[in-house]
Every structure is written in structure tokens, then in C-alpha cells.
Design an enzyme around this catalytic site. Structure first.
Site, PDB file in Angstrom:
ATOM      1  N   GLY A  29      11.542 -52.942  57.412  1.00  0.00           N
ATOM      2  CA  GLY A  29      11.554 -52.088  56.246  1.00  0.00           C
ATOM      3  C   GLY A  29      10.170 -52.031  55.639  1.00  0.00           C
ATOM      4  CE1 TYR A  30       6.447 -49.518  57.858  1.00  0.00           C
ATOM      5  CE2 TYR A  30       8.725 -48.910  58.234  1.00  0.00           C
ATOM      6  CZ  TYR A  30       7.472 -49.197  58.721  1.00  0.00           C
ATOM      7  OH  TYR A  30       7.252 -49.178  60.069  1.00  0.00           O
ATOM      8  CB  ILE A  31       7.271 -53.798  50.755  1.00  0.00           C
ATOM      9  CG1 ILE A  31       8.272 -54.731  51.412  1.00  0.00           C
ATOM     10  CG2 ILE A  31       7.039 -54.184  49.312  1.00  0.00           C
ATOM     11  CD1 ILE A  31       7.784 -56.148  51.507  1.00  0.00           C
ATOM     12  CB  VAL A  82      10.340 -47.730  49.610  1.00  0.00           C
ATOM     13  CG1 VAL A  82       9.425 -48.583  48.749  1.00  0.00           C
ATOM     14  CG2 VAL A  82       9.748 -47.496  50.975  1.00  0.00           C
TER      15      VAL A  82
END
Length: 155
Positions: A29-31, A82
Site C-alpha cells: 500500500g501507499y502511504i 491512501v
């Protein structure tokens, strides 16, 4: 500065499966993402990493990767990502002098199979496998960060 140099291709057929050396399921996942960098969390079994990647410059970009505790990765994916995490199985396949990473995506990106080969320089020669189809190195739709926001299934 650590630099990642990779070329990406769509995969056609499944003849690559007979050459698989290893496989692992990954959630990532992308923070944070912006015009100059992305911050990614990846969980693969009992190992996890925090990775910061710079903007693509052709097939190259800066990359910094740090191991983190898996329980931290789970918390970050749950609390800070996000968008929904990318779910995929990564297969390592040797072809010629290189080991390729083939990603078979699941969930919202099901049906997408991509291969990437990491190189030591942008002009390094490599043997093209017969299962490697169209090159998508510069096509932003195929960056994992964009697949998290705009999944393949919805194209």
C-alpha cells in the site's frame, strides 16, 4: 544514491510457469504520493519493507528500502494507506543471465500479469523471453501506485 533501473512488460501466455524459482504473496500500500516521490509499505509473508521511490526518469529512479517489523506493516496498511492495498503473487523466473519478477495481480487488478527485469545500467542488454509481450516501462497506468488508485479492472 541507490538507483533502480527496470523495464516492465505485459506477460502473454503461461510458459514462464515451468521456470519459476520462487513465489511469494505480497500486499503493498501507499502511504504518501506526490509529483516527486512515493512511500510504499510491502508485506510478504513474515517480512516487510518501507520503500521510498523517486520519480521515473526513463527506466530509472532513486529507491530507498528499509526492513520494518511485519506487525508495523500490517498497521500501516490498515491505518495509513491512501487506497486499497495491491494484492499480488510475485514469481521469480530466471531467463538468460537475468532473474525476472512476474507479478500476477489479484483483487481489483485481477487479470493483469506483468514482468520486470532489473538492470545494472539503462543500456544493459538482456535476453527477451517469449512470454514477454508489449513493453509498458513508461506507461504510468502500470505503475503499482496508479494501479492502487485506478485498478486494472476498471479501465
Amino acid at each position: 544514491m541507490p538507483t533502480e533501473i527496470e523495464r516492465k512488460f505485459l506477460v502473454q501466455g503461461d510458459s514462464w510457469r515451468s521456470a519459476v524459482e520462487s513465489e511469494s504473496r505480497m500486499l503493498q500500500g501507499y502511504i504518501a504520493t506526490n509529483q516527486t516521490a512515493t512511500v510504499r509499505v510491502r508485506l510478504a509473508g513474515d517480512r516487510a519493507w518501507l520503500t521510498i521511490k523517486g520519480m521515473m526518469q526513463g527506466p530509472s529512479r532513486s529507491e530507498y528500502e528499509y526492513p520494518i517489523p511485519p506487525e508495523d506493516a500490517v498497521a500501516m496498511l490498515d491505518e495509513l494507506a491512501v487506497s486499497s492495498p495491491i494484492d499480488k503473487v510475485r514469481y521469480r523466473v530466471r531467463h538468460g543471465a537475468h532473474v525476472w519478477d512476474l507479478d500476477v495481480f489479484a483483487g481489483e487488478n485481477a487479470g493483469l500479469v506483468m514482468a520486470e527485469v532489473e538492470l545494472g545500467s539503462e543500456d544493459e542488454a538482456f535476453e527477451m523471453p517469449d512470454w514477454a509481450g508489449a513493453e509498458v516501462t513508461g506507461d504510468g497506468r502500470y505503475y503499482n501506485v496508479n494501479l492502487a488508485r485506478h485498478p486494472y479492472r476498471h479501465w
